[in-house]
Design a protein around this motif. Structure first.
Motif, mmCIF file in Angstrom:
data_model
loop_
_atom_site.group_PDB
_atom_site.id
_atom_site.type_symbol
_atom_site.label_atom_id
_atom_site.label_comp_id
_atom_site.label_asym_id
_atom_site.label_seq_id
_atom_site.Cartn_x
_atom_site.Cartn_y
_atom_site.Cartn_z
ATOM 1 N N ASP A 274 0.834 -1.212 0.000
ATOM 2 C CA ASP A 274 0.000 0.000 0.000
ATOM 3 C C ASP A 274 0.863 1.254 0.000
ATOM 4 O O ASP A 274 0.577 2.229 -0.716
ATOM 5 C CB ASP A 274 -0.914 0.006 1.230
ATOM 6 C CG ASP A 274 -2.163 -0.840 1.033
ATOM 7 O OD1 ASP A 274 -2.410 -1.264 -0.115
ATOM 8 O OD2 ASP A 274 -2.881 -1.080 2.010
ATOM 9 N N LEU A 275 1.922 1.238 0.810
ATOM 10 C CA LEU A 275 2.815 2.397 0.879
ATOM 11 C C LEU A 275 3.461 2.662 -0.473
ATOM 12 O O LEU A 275 3.527 3.816 -0.923
ATOM 13 C CB LEU A 275 3.887 2.155 1.942
ATOM 14 C CG LEU A 275 5.028 3.171 2.007
ATOM 15 C CD1 LEU A 275 4.493 4.557 2.357
ATOM 16 C CD2 LEU A 275 6.080 2.735 3.025
ATOM 17 N N SER A 276 3.941 1.615 -1.124
ATOM 18 C CA SER A 276 4.580 1.791 -2.431
ATOM 19 C C SER A 276 3.612 2.417 -3.422
ATOM 20 O O SER A 276 3.965 3.346 -4.167
ATOM 21 C CB SER A 276 5.065 0.436 -2.955
ATOM 22 O OG SER A 276 6.009 -0.137 -2.072
ATOM 23 N N ARG A 277 2.383 1.922 -3.448
ATOM 24 C CA ARG A 277 1.388 2.443 -4.384
ATOM 25 C C ARG A 277 1.059 3.901 -4.089
ATOM 26 O O ARG A 277 0.995 4.739 -5.003
ATOM 27 C CB ARG A 277 0.121 1.587 -4.314
ATOM 28 C CG ARG A 277 -0.893 1.951 -5.380
ATOM 29 C CD ARG A 277 -2.100 1.045 -5.370
ATOM 30 N NE ARG A 277 -2.893 1.226 -4.156
ATOM 31 C CZ ARG A 277 -3.045 0.287 -3.233
ATOM 32 N NH1 ARG A 277 -2.452 -0.886 -3.366
ATOM 33 N NH2 ARG A 277 -3.785 0.506 -2.159
ATOM 34 N N LEU A 278 0.862 4.242 -2.804
ATOM 35 C CA LEU A 278 0.502 5.607 -2.443
ATOM 36 C C LEU A 278 1.622 6.598 -2.765
ATOM 37 O O LEU A 278 1.368 7.721 -3.218
ATOM 38 C CB LEU A 278 0.154 5.670 -0.951
ATOM 39 C CG LEU A 278 -1.175 5.026 -0.545
ATOM 40 C CD1 LEU A 278 -1.287 4.965 0.974
ATOM 41 C CD2 LEU A 278 -2.350 5.788 -1.133
ATOM 42 N N ILE A 279 2.856 6.173 -2.517
ATOM 43 C CA ILE A 279 3.971 7.076 -2.812
ATOM 44 C C ILE A 279 4.090 7.319 -4.319
ATOM 45 O O ILE A 279 4.365 8.445 -4.763
ATOM 46 C CB ILE A 279 5.285 6.509 -2.233
ATOM 47 C CG1 ILE A 279 5.274 6.644 -0.703
ATOM 48 C CG2 ILE A 279 6.498 7.226 -2.815
ATOM 49 C CD1 ILE A 279 6.532 6.160 -0.024
#
Length: 356
Positions: A274-279
């Motif tokens: 999720d973090l990778s996608r949001l960044i």
């Protein structure tokens, strides 16, 4: 939420089984301020990132206003704006690339040759068979229900253990013997703590932090330690049936440990993806804003002021905050992951002072 109290703690913080205090919830064990723990773990990560971004904007503008007009004039000059946002473009591109690399590392754990995948499947099915044997029914597939089934089994076995020693007296004044009192306190702690956690698992959906956060509050490690101490101190006083009941409770608690760690590991992977996608999502508008600031904005683009703060200062501060949004997301998510990892470093009846 706290579970039922275990054995009474002495003034030096040691309970009557020789262990340290009897707190069950992670907040009580860690001794952290409630607001701090809420910020690190419980708060919505997008809200935390938004607050961090807003704090950067407010801090930037406040610093400019405090040093006005010298700082405002410097911010309004073309060269400092170019230098600042050209550097931000480099940082955004580098950071996004790093995040993609992290995402790939997470995903590599899901890739592998057929033999490795078969081994993973065999290990998973073996554990599910153990849980099914423990609970007497097929192991649930939902993570919250899976943990709930283990807690239900532990509760049932704690009740059975308590009943097996209920009514034992020392033959003098009718008081329960030491083994009866210790077993009763152990069972009360297991049942109370498990019931509180099961209430929070009810309806919790994996993907949110609710499942992992609830599971953290079942202090299975200390309960395993108490079982070991009871077996050591009262082994001769226990009957064969009572020792069997104690072993059965220990089995239920020992299965909860790796089950919780597995759910926690899955959450780590979920959160990092999720973090990778949001960044990556945030990097696109951040690059657009940084590029616009480099090519469009100069000292005369935004003239005038509001409440004594130059408009160009507000624009540059807002743009700087937006370009830092990917970093704010990174900080918000990593704070939770690192805090959770620290609080669950040990598995089993091993107490780390910083986490317990």
């Amino acid at each position: 939420m706290s579970g039922a109290a275990g054995p009474a703690a002495s003034p030096d913080g040691r309970d009557d089984l020789g262990g340290e205090g009897t707190a069950d919830t992670m907040r009580e064990r860690a001794g952290e301020n409630r607001a701090k723990l809420w910020l690190l773990l419980r708060a919505n990560r997008l809200v935390v990132a938004g607050v961090l971004t807003l704090a950067v904007f407010v801090g930037f503008v406040a610093a400019a206003a405090a040093f006005s007009p010298a700082l405002a004039e410097k911010v309004g000059a073309s060269d400092p704006i170019e230098t600042l946002f050209a550097s931000m473009i480099t940082a955004i591109v580098t950071g996004a690339t790093l995040v993609v690399t992290i995402g790939q590392l997470v995903l590599t754990q899901e890739n592998g040759p057929l033999g490795d995948q078969q081994e993973r499947m065999d290990d998973t099915l073996a554990v599910r068979s153990s849980v099914a044997a423990l609970t007497g029914e097929p192991a649930p597939t939902d993570p919250a229900a899976f943990l709930d089934a283990l807690l239900a089994a532990a509760t049932g076995r704690a009740h059975a253990l308590r009943e097996s020693v209920r009514g034992r007296t020392d033959g003098s004044d009718g008081d329960e013997t030491a083994v009866g009192a210790d077993v009763d306190a152990l069972a009360a702690g297991v049942v109370g703590n498990a019931d509180a956690v099961r209430d929070r698992l009810d309806g919790a959906a994996f993907g949110s932090f609710d499942v992992v956060f609830a599971a953290l509050d079942f202090n299975y490690g200390r309960k395993l330690g108490r079982i070991e101490r009871i077996a050591d101190e009262h082994g001769e006083a226990l009957t064969d049936a009572e020792r069997d009941r104690l072993d059965e409770l220990r089995e239920a608690l020992s299965l909860f440990g790796p089950a919780r760690e597995h759910v926690k590991t899955l959450y780590f992977q979920w959160a990092l993806i999720d973090l990778s996608r949001l960044i990556l999502y945030a990097a696109v508008p951040a690059l657009v804003v940084a590029g616009a600031m480099v090519t469009v904005v100069d000292a005369g683009t935004f003239s005038g002021s509001t409440l004594g703060v130059a408009h160009v200062t507000l624009v540059v501060g807002g743009a700087f905050a937006v370009t830092l949004l990917p970093f704010s997301l990174f900080v918000a998510y990593v704070l939770r992951v690192l805090t959770l990892a620290k609080r669950t470093l040990a598995i089993g009846p091993l107490v780390l002072r910083d986490s317990e």
